[in-house]
Design an enzyme around this catalytic site. Structure first.
Site, PDB file in Angstrom:
ATOM      1  N   GLN A 163      23.327  69.589  31.485  1.00 37.94           N
ATOM      2  CA  GLN A 163      22.391  68.559  31.018  1.00 37.94           C
ATOM      3  C   GLN A 163      22.855  67.129  31.278  1.00 37.94           C
ATOM      4  O   GLN A 163      22.043  66.248  31.525  1.00 37.94           O
ATOM      5  CB  GLN A 163      22.144  68.757  29.519  1.00 37.94           C
ATOM      6  CG  GLN A 163      21.054  67.882  28.948  1.00 37.94           C
ATOM      7  CD  GLN A 163      20.577  68.395  27.606  1.00 37.94           C
ATOM      8  OE1 GLN A 163      19.848  69.376  27.533  1.00 37.94           O
ATOM      9  NE2 GLN A 163      20.996  67.756  26.538  1.00 37.94           N
ATOM     10  N   GLU A 205      17.720  59.310  28.984  1.00 39.57           N
ATOM     11  CA  GLU A 205      18.873  58.544  28.505  1.00 39.57           C
ATOM     12  C   GLU A 205      19.358  57.515  29.521  1.00 39.57           C
ATOM     13  O   GLU A 205      20.459  56.980  29.402  1.00 39.57           O
ATOM     14  CB  GLU A 205      19.991  59.513  28.105  1.00 39.57           C
ATOM     15  CG  GLU A 205      19.533  60.410  26.960  1.00 39.57           C
ATOM     16  CD  GLU A 205      20.570  61.418  26.509  1.00 39.57           C
ATOM     17  OE1 GLU A 205      21.666  61.447  27.095  1.00 39.57           O
ATOM     18  OE2 GLU A 205      20.283  62.164  25.558  1.00 39.57           O
ATOM     19  N   GLU A 285      31.027  69.238  26.414  1.00 37.01           N
ATOM     20  CA  GLU A 285      30.246  69.413  25.180  1.00 37.01           C
ATOM     21  C   GLU A 285      29.377  70.657  25.289  1.00 37.01           C
ATOM     22  O   GLU A 285      28.834  70.937  26.360  1.00 37.01           O
ATOM     23  CB  GLU A 285      29.368  68.171  24.989  1.00 37.01           C
ATOM     24  CG  GLU A 285      28.492  68.182  23.762  1.00 37.01           C
ATOM     25  CD  GLU A 285      27.569  66.960  23.727  1.00 37.01           C
ATOM     26  OE1 GLU A 285      26.454  67.095  23.190  1.00 37.01           O
ATOM     27  OE2 GLU A 285      27.961  65.889  24.231  1.00 37.01           O
ATOM     28  N   LYS A 337      25.778  63.225  15.124  1.00 35.84           N
ATOM     29  CA  LYS A 337      24.416  62.711  15.271  1.00 35.84           C
ATOM     30  C   LYS A 337      23.839  62.552  13.869  1.00 35.84           C
ATOM     31  O   LYS A 337      23.647  63.547  13.158  1.00 35.84           O
ATOM     32  CB  LYS A 337      23.556  63.681  16.096  1.00 35.84           C
ATOM     33  CG  LYS A 337      23.932  63.733  17.570  1.00 35.84           C
ATOM     34  CD  LYS A 337      23.122  64.797  18.284  1.00 35.84           C
ATOM     35  CE  LYS A 337      23.314  64.708  19.795  1.00 35.84           C
ATOM     36  NZ  LYS A 337      22.694  65.871  20.486  1.00 35.84           N
ATOM     37  N   ARG A 366      20.502  60.022  20.315  1.00 34.81           N
ATOM     38  CA  ARG A 366      19.657  61.152  20.683  1.00 34.81           C
ATOM     39  C   ARG A 366      18.874  60.749  21.931  1.00 34.81           C
ATOM     40  O   ARG A 366      18.805  59.577  22.285  1.00 34.81           O
ATOM     41  CB  ARG A 366      18.662  61.520  19.568  1.00 34.81           C
ATOM     42  CG  ARG A 366      19.247  61.945  18.237  1.00 34.81           C
ATOM     43  CD  ARG A 366      20.256  63.076  18.297  1.00 34.81           C
ATOM     44  NE  ARG A 366      19.777  64.352  18.829  1.00 34.81           N
ATOM     45  CZ  ARG A 366      19.555  65.458  18.104  1.00 34.81           C
ATOM     46  NH1 ARG A 366      19.741  65.437  16.792  1.00 34.81           N
ATOM     47  NH2 ARG A 366      19.185  66.597  18.670  1.00 34.81           N
ATOM     48  N   SER A 367      18.239  61.741  22.568  1.00 37.70           N
ATOM     49  CA  SER A 367      17.489  61.410  23.784  1.00 37.70           C
ATOM     50  C   SER A 367      16.262  60.555  23.468  1.00 37.70           C
ATOM     51  O   SER A 367      15.839  59.739  24.280  1.00 37.70           O
ATOM     52  CB  SER A 367      17.098  62.681  24.536  1.00 37.70           C
ATOM     53  OG  SER A 367      16.519  63.610  23.659  1.00 37.70           O
TER      54      SER A 367
END
EC number: 4.2.1.11
Length: 427
Positions: A163, A205, A285, A337, A366-367
């Site tokens: 990702q 992002e 991650e 988060k 966050r996105s």
């Protein structure tokens, strides 16, 4: 007097054009705190619940009027008149009022907006910058940024399964210089992609989302960008990945569709170890599915001494799950988060628990973001040492970087930039 005299919740839009919650908290002295909450795209199944209206006739069902109504009625009644400087008591009041394990009744988005707005109002009342209000006189460490310059997976419409591909400037003496380094690499990468006729459109992002044939091709292109920007990979700049492996785990296998691979947990751990051997990767991650604890254990045993293994979907900023992970030797770092857990007090508890166990804590966006820059102040206020807040484009990401520049300037000579020592648990 820092008594709360008014609370206003409202529906605003995030960086993806979806509704989110904003809250204003007014104190008796006339000062106000305002906060807006973010929203994720790839979410852990055990995250606190973000309350959405589900009314398909408004914003495709993503409205947040119910959460806003909770702020303007129940929550307002419960905390009106309370002292804004009593953050822990106030957050406990919100948790008790909600009464559920995952904040599904009032909504973590409603609760977090209030929790953050109260803290901002209290900091203003005390005449302190927010980072200083959070961390006291000991807050002086700037974070090393994880800069997401190539997007794949759920954040982009391309063939990359991983990702996020990130750069971490570690060879600089200040955050200001680290930010410059990241920006110069970003622009070098843009030129390389344009010269190859590849897309330079950016994802959620702010990173590029070109169609690379493989993860290795992507990593090699990033190495070229680092070199062309005048930096040395492995010395000035390290690499980081967010696999978001929960997104491509099906029927007990990791399906790397972009590469035509179906791998067992052990094989995927070997795949990641091979990447870490070939490239200067310091952090991975969500390298395994959030429920594949055996896979996580294998990955930690294989790489945990030399690579930061960050649990995001794995731990969802939750101290109960983190505690279990620490006891079982799973991962060595937690992604923080704020909207995964829903209050500042619980967020700080997760950071503290991680540090005491020798785990690192990475403060994250966050996105779906807003112009709210609270996470920058949290990163410095807790001396976390690392922040993950996107690429070097889009003003919702720049808001956090620019706030960090202001904080570093405010700190002056006592500001420190950790560089490689941010990874204090690696050998």
């Amino acid at each position: 007097m820092s008594a709360i005299v008014d609370i206003i919740g409202r529906e605003v839009l995030d960086s993806r054009g979806n509704p989110t919650v904003e809250c204003d908290v007014l104190l008796e002295s006339g000062v106000m705190g305002r906060a807006a909450v973010p929203s994720g795209a790839s979410t852990g199944s055990r995250e606190a619940i973000e309350l959405r209206d589900g009314d398909k006739s408004r914003y495709l069902g993503k409205g947040v009027l119910k959460a806003v109504e909770h702020i303007n009625t129940e929550i307002s009644e419960a905390i009106m008149g309370l002292d804004a400087s009593e953050q822990a008591f106030l957050d406990r009041t919100l948790i008790d009022l909600d009464g559920t394990e995952n904040k599904s009744r009032l909504g973590a988005n409603a609760m977090l907006a209030v929790s953050m707005a109260v803290a901002k109002a209290a900091a203003e009342e005390a005449g302190l910058p927010l980072y200083r209000y959070f961390g006291g006189s000991g807050a002086m460490q700037m974070p090393v940024p994880m800069m997401n310059i190539v997007n794949g997976g759920a954040h982009a419409n391309n063939s990359l399964d991983i990702q996020e591909f990130m750069v971490m400037p570690v060879g600089q003496s200040s955050f200001r210089e680290a930010l410059r380094c990241g920006a110069e690499i970003f622009h070098a990468l843009k030129k390389i992609l344009a010269d190859k006729g590849m897309s330079t459109a950016v994802g959620d992002e702010g990173g590029f989302a070109p169609n690379f044939a493989s993860n290795e091709e992507c990593l090699n292109t990033i190495l070229s960008a680092i070199e062309q920007a005048g930096y040395k990979a492995g010395e000035d700049v390290l690499l980081a990945l967010d696999c978001a492996a929960s997104e491509f785990y099906k029927d007990g296998k990791y399906h790397l569709e972009g590469e035509g691979l179906q791998l067992s947990s052990e094989d995927f751990a070997n795949y990641l170890a091979n990447l870490a051997d070939k490239f200067p990767i310091v952090s991975i991650e969500d390298g395994m599915h959030e429920s594949d604890w055996a896979g996580w254990k294998a990955l930690t045993d294989k790489l945990g001494k030399k690579v930061q293994l960050v649990g995001d979907d794995l731990f969802v900023t939750n101290t109960k799950i983190l505690k279990e992970g620490i006891e079982k030797g799973i991962a060595n770092s937690i992604l923080i988060k704020i909207n995964q857990i829903g209050t500042l007090t619980e967020t700080f508890a997760a950071i503290e628990m991680a540090k005491r166990a020798g785990y690192t804590a990475v403060i994250s966006h966050r996105s779906g973001e807003t112009e709210d820059s609270t996470i920058a102040d949290i990163a410095v206020g807790t001396n976390a040492g690392q922040i993950k807040t996107g690429s070097l484009s889009r003003s919702d990401r720049m808001a956090k970087y620019n706030q960090l520049l202001r904080i570093e300037e405010d700190l002056g000579d006592i500001a420190s930039y950790p560089g490689k020592s941010a990874f204090y648990n690696l050998r």
